[in-house]
Design a protein around this motif. Structure first.
Motif, mmCIF file in Angstrom:
data_model
loop_
_atom_site.group_PDB
_atom_site.id
_atom_site.type_symbol
_atom_site.label_atom_id
_atom_site.label_comp_id
_atom_site.label_asym_id
_atom_site.label_seq_id
_atom_site.Cartn_x
_atom_site.Cartn_y
_atom_site.Cartn_z
ATOM 1 N N LEU A 285 0.806 -1.218 0.000
ATOM 2 C CA LEU A 285 0.000 0.000 0.000
ATOM 3 C C LEU A 285 0.844 1.276 0.000
ATOM 4 N N PHE A 286 2.005 1.242 0.635
ATOM 5 C CA PHE A 286 2.784 2.465 0.803
ATOM 6 C C PHE A 286 3.993 2.541 -0.133
ATOM 7 N N GLN A 287 3.886 1.875 -1.295
ATOM 8 C CA GLN A 287 4.953 1.964 -2.273
ATOM 9 C C GLN A 287 5.226 3.432 -2.605
ATOM 10 N N GLY A 288 6.491 3.852 -2.471
ATOM 11 C CA GLY A 288 6.849 5.227 -2.789
ATOM 12 C C GLY A 288 6.575 6.213 -1.682
ATOM 13 N N VAL A 289 6.214 5.725 -0.512
ATOM 14 C CA VAL A 289 5.887 6.593 0.622
ATOM 15 C C VAL A 289 6.918 6.381 1.728
ATOM 16 N N GLY A 290 7.275 7.443 2.429
ATOM 17 C CA GLY A 290 8.215 7.319 3.533
ATOM 18 C C GLY A 290 7.739 6.331 4.581
ATOM 19 N N GLY A 291 8.572 5.397 4.945
ATOM 20 C CA GLY A 291 8.211 4.391 5.941
ATOM 21 C C GLY A 291 7.636 3.123 5.349
ATOM 22 N N ALA A 292 7.603 3.026 4.011
ATOM 23 C CA ALA A 292 7.004 1.847 3.373
ATOM 24 C C ALA A 292 7.698 0.564 3.800
ATOM 25 N N ARG A 293 9.028 0.600 3.897
ATOM 26 C CA ARG A 293 9.766 -0.602 4.283
ATOM 27 C C ARG A 293 9.458 -0.985 5.730
ATOM 28 N N ARG A 294 9.364 0.014 6.600
ATOM 29 C CA ARG A 294 9.038 -0.279 8.006
ATOM 30 C C ARG A 294 7.631 -0.862 8.122
ATOM 31 N N TRP A 295 6.705 -0.336 7.347
ATOM 32 C CA TRP A 295 5.328 -0.863 7.308
ATOM 33 C C TRP A 295 5.324 -2.333 6.921
ATOM 34 N N ARG A 296 6.003 -2.656 5.833
ATOM 35 C CA ARG A 296 6.030 -4.042 5.360
ATOM 36 C C ARG A 296 6.708 -4.955 6.369
ATOM 37 N N ARG A 297 7.820 -4.506 6.911
ATOM 38 C CA ARG A 297 8.569 -5.346 7.840
ATOM 39 C C ARG A 297 7.762 -5.644 9.092
ATOM 40 N N HIS A 298 7.117 -4.610 9.634
ATOM 41 C CA HIS A 298 6.365 -4.815 10.873
ATOM 42 C C HIS A 298 5.239 -5.827 10.648
ATOM 43 N N LEU A 299 4.507 -5.682 9.554
ATOM 44 C CA LEU A 299 3.411 -6.616 9.296
ATOM 45 C C LEU A 299 3.941 -8.009 8.976
ATOM 46 N N SER A 300 5.018 -8.073 8.211
ATOM 47 C CA SER A 300 5.575 -9.382 7.839
ATOM 48 C C SER A 300 6.073 -10.147 9.058
ATOM 49 N N GLU A 301 6.623 -9.418 10.029
ATOM 50 C CA GLU A 301 7.199 -10.066 11.206
ATOM 51 C C GLU A 301 6.190 -10.317 12.317
ATOM 52 N N ASN A 302 5.047 -9.644 12.274
ATOM 53 C CA ASN A 302 4.136 -9.713 13.421
ATOM 54 C C ASN A 302 2.717 -10.180 13.107
ATOM 55 N N ALA A 303 2.238 -9.970 11.894
ATOM 56 C CA ALA A 303 0.831 -10.251 11.611
ATOM 57 C C ALA A 303 0.495 -11.731 11.689
ATOM 58 N N HIS A 304 1.499 -12.607 11.557
ATOM 59 C CA HIS A 304 1.229 -14.046 11.600
ATOM 60 C C HIS A 304 1.224 -14.595 13.023
ATOM 61 N N LEU A 305 1.638 -13.794 13.996
ATOM 62 C CA LEU A 305 1.718 -14.268 15.379
ATOM 63 C C LEU A 305 0.332 -14.552 15.944
ATOM 64 N N LYS A 306 0.293 -15.472 16.876
ATOM 65 C CA LYS A 306 -0.986 -15.929 17.416
ATOM 66 C C LYS A 306 -1.780 -14.797 18.067
ATOM 67 N N ASN A 307 -1.088 -13.867 18.721
ATOM 68 C CA ASN A 307 -1.785 -12.788 19.416
ATOM 69 C C ASN A 307 -1.916 -11.521 18.586
ATOM 70 N N ALA A 308 -1.616 -11.586 17.300
ATOM 71 C CA ALA A 308 -1.720 -10.404 16.442
ATOM 72 C C ALA A 308 -3.165 -9.929 16.365
ATOM 73 N N ASP A 309 -3.347 -8.634 16.501
ATOM 74 C CA ASP A 309 -4.690 -8.068 16.435
ATOM 75 C C ASP A 309 -4.637 -6.696 15.773
ATOM 76 N N ILE A 310 -5.697 -5.923 15.954
ATOM 77 C CA ILE A 310 -5.792 -4.633 15.282
ATOM 78 C C ILE A 310 -4.650 -3.698 15.662
ATOM 79 N N SER A 311 -4.141 -3.855 16.884
ATOM 80 C CA SER A 311 -3.043 -2.985 17.321
ATOM 81 C C SER A 311 -1.779 -3.229 16.488
ATOM 82 N N THR A 312 -1.641 -4.424 15.946
ATOM 83 C CA THR A 312 -0.487 -4.721 15.091
ATOM 84 C C THR A 312 -0.500 -3.830 13.852
ATOM 85 N N VAL A 313 -1.667 -3.643 13.287
ATOM 86 C CA VAL A 313 -1.805 -2.774 12.111
ATOM 87 C C VAL A 313 -1.602 -1.315 12.507
#
Length: 335
Positions: A285-313
């Protein structure tokens, strides 16, 4: 002639599921969205709801069916209409071995009479349109005449809209990925079909990587279908309503899109959906936007965790700079 299909997002296996389509509908009110291909067996031998559930925001949306048994296709089309799908599309373009073994997809281009029977059977069961997505040819089929004859036979069964991938498909020797890239594009064949059958709605697919290219194609045919390029650069969809459909709708930012996704995500999580099943479609979603890599990394590393919820996003969103870069009309290689 209806302008509804001026721009559509292609059916893509493992990508255009209901979560993906919900996001895309937020980005564009008017782009036509397609499901992944669903086989008749999957619907008839399982719980149809598993494959056909479709959120109201997601419609109008086209269900793409894979199959070659007219009776089974008719049954599935009828079920799909009851679920609220706006159209049924028959896959006559996928070249994978698995699809060929099931006697559907691109191999059906060698059997236009059977395709015509399939279309006629579905049209007899539903009031919504039935369309066909096909290639310009397969294997050793050479020349325009094969495509002309294919379209001519099937249109007589009542099909009024063909989506044509402007490449041949090689059923042996090339993988599905290679079949999207190696056979040369021939847009002229698709343009000629529109000239020879002006009463039909003709859409084109293959190698179209920008809205500028879309506009150029629309000088010759009725609609353009874009695949992987739209998925990999989803912000492009925010320009479609204004640039392609000429509406006054304001495009939304990636941040706004995420905010509008949050209630949907909360609802899905409460019903047992895993967070990463939704957020995997939001990584670009944030291609070409500041922080795009941090956005992808955070979701890639955390969204699959068992306790991941809306706060992860929400945490991932906090890593994106509030001032977004202008949207750059650049798309990756299309399907």
């Amino acid at each position: 002639m209806s302008s509804a299909h001026r721009f559509s997002v292609a059916p893509m296996l493992d990508w255009t599921d209901r979560h993906c389509r919900y996001l895309f509908r937020i980005l564009s009110k008017h782009a036509v969205l397609y499901t992944e291909m669903v086989t008749t067996g999957a619907i008839l031998h399982n719980d149809p709801h598993r494959f056909l559930q479709c959120d109201s925001l997601d419609t109008p949306v086209v269900l793409q069916l894979g199959g070659s048994d007219p009776k089974a296709l008719a049954q599935c089309a009828h079920i799909a209409e009851e679920y609220g799908y706006s159209e049924i599309n028959l896959n006559v373009g996928c070249p994978s071995d698995r699809v060929q073994n099931g006697r559907f997809g691109a191999c059906l281009m060698a059997e236009p009479e059977l395709v015509a029977d399939c279309v006629a059977a579905m049209k007899a069961k539903v009031s919504i349109p039935v369309t066909v997505k096909n290639r310009i040819g397969i294997d050793d089929q050479e020349g325009y005449q094969h495509l002309y004859q294919f379209v001519d036979i099937i249109r007589q069964s009542g099909c009024e809209h063909f989506i044509i991938h402007a490449r041949k498909a090689w059923l042996k020797g090339l993988s599905p990925k290679q079949n999207r890239e190696i056979p040369p594009l021939n847009y002229n064949y698709v343009h000629d079909i529109k000239k020879d059958f002006p009463e039909l709605t003709i859409s084109i697919n293959g190698g179209i990587n920008s809205l500028a290219q879309t506009q150029e194609q629309l000088k010759h045919i009725d609609g353009v279908m874009v695949g992987r390029a739209a998925y990999q650069h989803p912000l492009l969809l925010t320009q479609v309503d204004h640039e392609i459909y000429h509406t006054q709708d304001n495009s939304i930012s990636a941040i706004t899109a995420v905010q509008r996704m949050l209630p949907y995500i909360e609802k899905e999580l409460s019903q047992g959906t895993r967070l990463n099943h939704i957020t995997r479609h939001m990584l670009n979603l944030f291609q070409g936007v500041g922080g795009a890599r941090r956005w992808r990394r955070h979701l890639s590393e955390n969204a699959h965790l068992k306790n991941a919820d809306i706060s992860t996003v929400e945490q991932a969103l906090s890593l994106v700079q509030p001032t977004e870069a202008p949207i750059i009309e650049k798309m990756a290689t299309a399907s």
